[in-house]
Enzyme design. Structure first.
Site, PDB file in Angstrom:
ATOM      1  CG  ASN A 168      -7.232   0.903  -0.354  1.00  0.00           C
ATOM      2  OD1 ASN A 168      -7.550   1.563  -1.087  1.00  0.00           O
ATOM      3  ND2 ASN A 168      -7.835   0.453   0.756  1.00  0.00           N
ATOM      4  CE  LYS A 198      -3.916  -1.998   2.391  1.00  0.00           C
ATOM      5  NZ  LYS A 198      -4.897  -1.706   3.564  1.00  0.00           N
ATOM      6  N   GLY A 236      -4.073   5.903  16.899  1.00  0.00           N
ATOM      7  CA  GLY A 236      -3.416   5.151  15.900  1.00  0.00           C
ATOM      8  C   GLY A 236      -3.334   5.835  14.540  1.00  0.00           C
TER       9      GLY A 236
END
Length: 281
Positions: free
Chosen positions: A92, A71, A132
């Protein structure tokens, strides 16, 4: 039926044993009479730069689904990187334009946001926290910004990752309120765990759930189990939740639109995949 007119969509990654896309797309294509097929193509990292270009030299290559470990590298290999992929720093999906140029986009975050909207929650004007700042977290942050969130807090265990993501977001969304360095969900309308925490038994929760507002919308990217400990704790607080696989099924219609193919609903795709699984059993 595969024929001489069938358009190829390569599912590029390595290894391929865990690939689920062919079992979702191909039954849908067959049912709808769409002359296309998704083919798993195992490509090692060292071969990928040459192979991606070579694949699109095939006259019937229509597009590519890109998964790990390619990716991030794909961003450097396509001719045009759309804003969401640029912010995420990964890609992607790749399609070939009429002039032969390759365009790359990222749909992980689009899938997450579509799920939130489908469940009747407002995104535009909302405040959000993404814990994250890796590939999937960056993609979700980029799509939340695209959808119009007013304030976005970013946290990563490696602080420079969140700071760098914030810098990329500012380039494209200068009016977006951005904060980094804290993962307190208090006051946030949308809260996302975009870390691997929850994949293994005994993992700590990604944030202090006691700080969640009961009216917050809480989402998860971990797919190891449908209701992770984080989602269970959020639901116990009264929060509406979104499971990890929702992001997967919500992004497939966006992929189909990107490739210029007939699209459908996530519910329909789940039903198609379930029927194929039952037939295989």
């Amino acid at each position: 039926m595969i024929s001489g007119t069938t358009r190829l969509i390569g599912h590029l990654g390595y290894p391929t044993e865990s690939f689920k896309a062919p079992m979702i797309y191909n039954p849908f294509f067959e049912r709808e009479g769409i002359d296309a097929v998704v083919v798993p193509m195992g490509c090692r990292v060292e071969d990928y730069p040459a192979f991606l270009r070579l694949f699109f030299r095939l006259s019937n290559a229509h597009g590519a689904l890109v998964t790990m470990p390619h990716k991030v590298m794909t961003v450097q290999l396509v001719d045009t990187v759309l804003p969401t992929a640029a912010i995420a720093g990964s890609c992607n999906a790749v399609r070939r334009e009429a002039d032969g140029r390759l365009t790359g986009e990222m749909f992980d975050g689009e899938g997450f946001v579509r799920g939130v909207l489908r469940k009747g929650r407002e995104v535009a004007g909302a405040s959000a926290l993404v814990v994250g700042a890796g590939g999937v977290g960056s993609a979700i942050a980029a799509s939340l910004a695209k959808a119009g969130v007013a304030e976005l807090s970013l946290f990563d265990a490696h602080p420079p990752a969140a700071d760098q993501l914030a810098a990329r977001l500012r380039e494209h969304y200068p009016d977006l309120g951005l904060r980094t360095g804290a993962k307190d969900p208090a006051g946030c309308d949308i809260v996302v765990n975009a870390t691997p925490l929850g994949m293994k038994e005994g993992d700590p929760l990604p944030l202090d759930v006691s700080r969640l507002r009961p009216d917050s919308f809480v989402g998860e990217v971990v797919m190891a189990s449908e209701i992770t400990p984080f989602l269970a704790a959020a639901r116990a607080r009264g929060c509406a939740i979104q499971i990890g696989t929702d992001m997967l099924f919500e992004q497939i219609p966006a992929y189909l639109e990107f490739f210029g193919l007939p699209t459908t609903t996530p519910e329909d795709l789940r039903a198609v995949a379930r029927l194929r699984k039952e037939d295989a059993a």
